[in-house]
Design a protein around this motif. Structure first.
Motif, PDB file in Angstrom:
ATOM      1  N   ILE A  99      98.415  20.121  24.610  1.00  0.00           N
ATOM      2  CA  ILE A  99      99.553  19.133  24.203  1.00  0.00           C
ATOM      3  C   ILE A  99     100.391  18.822  25.581  1.00  0.00           C
ATOM      4  O   ILE A  99     100.405  20.147  26.531  1.00  0.00           O
ATOM      5  CB  ILE A  99     100.413  19.878  23.266  1.00  0.00           C
ATOM      6  N   PRO A 100     101.045  18.080  25.782  1.00  0.00           N
ATOM      7  CA  PRO A 100     101.727  17.934  27.024  1.00  0.00           C
ATOM      8  C   PRO A 100     102.906  18.731  26.949  1.00  0.00           C
ATOM      9  O   PRO A 100     103.564  19.100  25.902  1.00  0.00           O
ATOM     10  CB  PRO A 100     102.217  16.357  27.067  1.00  0.00           C
ATOM     11  N   ALA A 101     103.673  19.002  28.184  1.00  0.00           N
ATOM     12  CA  ALA A 101     104.735  19.833  28.511  1.00  0.00           C
ATOM     13  C   ALA A 101     105.954  19.236  27.821  1.00  0.00           C
ATOM     14  O   ALA A 101     105.994  17.918  27.766  1.00  0.00           O
ATOM     15  CB  ALA A 101     105.038  20.192  29.838  1.00  0.00           C
ATOM     16  N   GLY A 102     106.752  19.823  26.828  1.00  0.00           N
ATOM     17  CA  GLY A 102     107.698  19.334  26.266  1.00  0.00           C
ATOM     18  C   GLY A 102     107.655  18.638  25.157  1.00  0.00           C
ATOM     19  O   GLY A 102     108.585  18.160  24.424  1.00  0.00           O
ATOM     20  N   TYR A 103     106.384  18.646  24.329  1.00  0.00           N
ATOM     21  CA  TYR A 103     105.931  18.187  23.274  1.00  0.00           C
ATOM     22  C   TYR A 103     106.754  18.529  22.123  1.00  0.00           C
ATOM     23  O   TYR A 103     107.212  17.770  21.123  1.00  0.00           O
ATOM     24  CB  TYR A 103     104.343  18.745  22.915  1.00  0.00           C
ATOM     25  N   TYR A 104     106.986  19.992  22.040  1.00  0.00           N
ATOM     26  CA  TYR A 104     107.556  20.436  20.802  1.00  0.00           C
ATOM     27  C   TYR A 104     109.150  20.014  20.929  1.00  0.00           C
ATOM     28  O   TYR A 104     109.951  20.055  19.868  1.00  0.00           O
ATOM     29  CB  TYR A 104     107.282  21.847  20.495  1.00  0.00           C
ATOM     30  N   VAL A 105     109.874  20.039  22.091  1.00  0.00           N
ATOM     31  CA  VAL A 105     111.061  19.774  22.128  1.00  0.00           C
ATOM     32  C   VAL A 105     111.337  18.289  21.554  1.00  0.00           C
ATOM     33  O   VAL A 105     112.359  18.176  20.944  1.00  0.00           O
ATOM     34  CB  VAL A 105     111.689  19.879  23.722  1.00  0.00           C
ATOM     35  N   ASN A 106     110.405  17.371  21.979  1.00  0.00           N
ATOM     36  CA  ASN A 106     110.535  16.136  21.703  1.00  0.00           C
ATOM     37  C   ASN A 106     110.479  15.827  20.182  1.00  0.00           C
ATOM     38  O   ASN A 106     111.474  14.990  19.586  1.00  0.00           O
ATOM     39  CB  ASN A 106     109.623  15.129  22.241  1.00  0.00           C
ATOM     40  N   VAL A 107     109.546  16.690  19.472  1.00  0.00           N
ATOM     41  CA  VAL A 107     109.418  16.618  18.033  1.00  0.00           C
ATOM     42  C   VAL A 107     110.615  17.141  17.406  1.00  0.00           C
ATOM     43  O   VAL A 107     111.185  16.723  16.536  1.00  0.00           O
ATOM     44  CB  VAL A 107     108.143  17.577  17.541  1.00  0.00           C
ATOM     45  N   GLY A 108     111.036  18.290  18.068  1.00  0.00           N
ATOM     46  CA  GLY A 108     112.251  18.990  17.636  1.00  0.00           C
ATOM     47  C   GLY A 108     113.293  18.262  17.386  1.00  0.00           C
ATOM     48  O   GLY A 108     114.287  18.355  16.446  1.00  0.00           O
ATOM     49  N   VAL A 109     113.948  17.544  18.585  1.00  0.00           N
ATOM     50  CA  VAL A 109     114.985  16.774  18.799  1.00  0.00           C
ATOM     51  C   VAL A 109     114.956  15.550  17.633  1.00  0.00           C
ATOM     52  O   VAL A 109     115.753  15.303  17.001  1.00  0.00           O
ATOM     53  CB  VAL A 109     114.932  16.394  20.230  1.00  0.00           C
ATOM     54  N   SER A 110     113.694  14.966  17.616  1.00  0.00           N
ATOM     55  CA  SER A 110     113.834  13.567  16.808  1.00  0.00           C
ATOM     56  C   SER A 110     113.710  14.097  15.150  1.00  0.00           C
ATOM     57  O   SER A 110     114.495  13.514  14.454  1.00  0.00           O
ATOM     58  CB  SER A 110     112.270  12.938  17.126  1.00  0.00           C
ATOM     59  N   THR A 111     113.020  15.385  14.828  1.00  0.00           N
ATOM     60  CA  THR A 111     113.181  15.736  13.655  1.00  0.00           C
ATOM     61  C   THR A 111     114.676  16.227  13.297  1.00  0.00           C
ATOM     62  O   THR A 111     115.171  16.013  12.111  1.00  0.00           O
ATOM     63  CB  THR A 111     112.034  16.901  13.254  1.00  0.00           C
ATOM     64  N   GLY A 112     115.230  16.871  14.468  1.00  0.00           N
ATOM     65  CA  GLY A 112     116.489  17.525  14.045  1.00  0.00           C
ATOM     66  C   GLY A 112     117.417  16.365  14.006  1.00  0.00           C
ATOM     67  O   GLY A 112     118.494  16.513  13.265  1.00  0.00           O
ATOM     68  N   ALA A 113     117.256  15.097  14.565  1.00  0.00           N
ATOM     69  CA  ALA A 113     118.201  14.014  14.454  1.00  0.00           C
ATOM     70  C   ALA A 113     117.965  13.286  12.940  1.00  0.00           C
ATOM     71  O   ALA A 113     118.934  13.151  12.123  1.00  0.00           O
ATOM     72  CB  ALA A 113     117.972  13.131  15.460  1.00  0.00           C
ATOM     73  N   SER A 138     124.341  15.584  15.828  1.00  0.00           N
ATOM     74  CA  SER A 138     124.553  16.311  16.977  1.00  0.00           C
ATOM     75  C   SER A 138     124.003  17.697  16.731  1.00  0.00           C
ATOM     76  O   SER A 138     123.214  18.318  17.282  1.00  0.00           O
ATOM     77  CB  SER A 138     125.878  16.388  17.362  1.00  0.00           C
ATOM     78  N   ILE A 139     124.417  18.315  15.338  1.00  0.00           N
ATOM     79  CA  ILE A 139     123.837  19.888  15.225  1.00  0.00           C
ATOM     80  C   ILE A 139     122.361  19.787  14.983  1.00  0.00           C
ATOM     81  O   ILE A 139     121.689  20.621  15.475  1.00  0.00           O
ATOM     82  CB  ILE A 139     124.579  20.264  13.839  1.00  0.00           C
ATOM     83  N   GLY A 140     121.826  18.531  14.198  1.00  0.00           N
ATOM     84  CA  GLY A 140     120.153  18.745  14.081  1.00  0.00           C
ATOM     85  C   GLY A 140     119.723  18.647  15.236  1.00  0.00           C
ATOM     86  O   GLY A 140     118.535  19.136  15.370  1.00  0.00           O
ATOM     87  N   MET A 141     120.256  18.013  16.229  1.00  0.00           N
ATOM     88  CA  MET A 141     119.584  17.653  17.676  1.00  0.00           C
ATOM     89  C   MET A 141     119.653  18.937  18.225  1.00  0.00           C
ATOM     90  O   MET A 141     118.332  19.554  18.919  1.00  0.00           O
ATOM     91  CB  MET A 141     120.183  16.649  18.414  1.00  0.00           C
ATOM     92  N   VAL A 142     120.501  19.675  18.457  1.00  0.00           N
ATOM     93  CA  VAL A 142     120.725  21.045  18.846  1.00  0.00           C
ATOM     94  C   VAL A 142     119.950  22.115  18.364  1.00  0.00           C
ATOM     95  O   VAL A 142     119.071  22.790  19.153  1.00  0.00           O
ATOM     96  CB  VAL A 142     122.181  21.573  19.160  1.00  0.00           C
ATOM     97  N   ILE A 143     119.865  22.227  17.227  1.00  0.00           N
ATOM     98  CA  ILE A 143     118.905  23.267  16.561  1.00  0.00           C
ATOM     99  C   ILE A 143     117.553  22.644  16.706  1.00  0.00           C
ATOM    100  O   ILE A 143     116.560  23.593  17.049  1.00  0.00           O
ATOM    101  CB  ILE A 143     119.203  22.883  14.721  1.00  0.00           C
ATOM    102  N   GLY A 144     117.173  21.422  16.467  1.00  0.00           N
ATOM    103  CA  GLY A 144     115.773  20.748  16.963  1.00  0.00           C
ATOM    104  C   GLY A 144     115.386  21.353  18.342  1.00  0.00           C
ATOM    105  O   GLY A 144     114.220  21.611  18.689  1.00  0.00           O
TER     106      GLY A 144
END
Length: 162
Positions: A99-113, A138-144
């Motif tokens: 996977i590319p670097a930052g893959y899970y951060v991108n998935v987490g932020v979008s899922t959290g939103a 905002s809370i969902g994105m931070v958790i993601g």
């Protein structure tokens, strides 16, 4: 740059040939967004070239490059190669768990939103609707973001980051 080579079959596009192909496209390109797509391909190919693969894995990757039929483009280079880049990244993720670097951060932020909107609707009963949704997102994105960073660090530790 590349430590693994495949000289047995000249019909298959090797990592080196693909790298040279995108280097030549990059030199001819004038559009910045088109150059960005080429740079993304070059970055992935460079990182793949530095990794240790078994002979079968390398043949599989080079066969996929061949299947992508990169040299048959007629028309919009950016659109065509952007689609091929997505297909190649999906292949690397599905078949080789890369996977590319930052893959899970991108998935987490979008899922959290997305979950944050639901949380916001629940909070909206206590606050004004738009304020509740904004707070929830905002809370969902931070958790993601937090969960995504943890998963990215685990992926880096296991060596599955490109």
């Amino acid at each position: 740059m590349f430590c693994a080579t495949n000289q047995e079959n000249n019909n298959i596009m090797t990592l080196q040939a693909a790298y040279a192909f995108f280097e030549s496209l990059k030199k001819e390109a004038t559009n910045k967004s088109e150059i960005k797509v080429y740079n993304n391909f070059l970055d992935i190919l460079n990182k793949l070239g530095r990794r240790e693969f078994s002979k079968e894995e390398l043949q599989s990757i080079e066969s996929e490059l061949d299947i992508l039929n990169l040299k048959s483009n007629e028309g919009n280079n950016k659109k065509y190669f952007n689609q091929k880049l997505k297909e190649f990244k999906k292949y690397l993720k599905d078949k080789h768990s890369l996977i590319p670097a930052g893959y899970y951060v991108n998935v987490g932020v979008s899922t959290g939103a997305a979950f944050g909107v639901v949380l916001g609707v629940v909070l909206a009963s206590h606050f004004e609707r738009s304020l509740g949704i904004a707070v929830g997102v905002s809370i969902g994105m931070v958790i993601g973001l937090f969960i995504g960073r943890q998963m990215d660090s685990q992926a880096k530790a296991t060596g599955t980051i490109l």
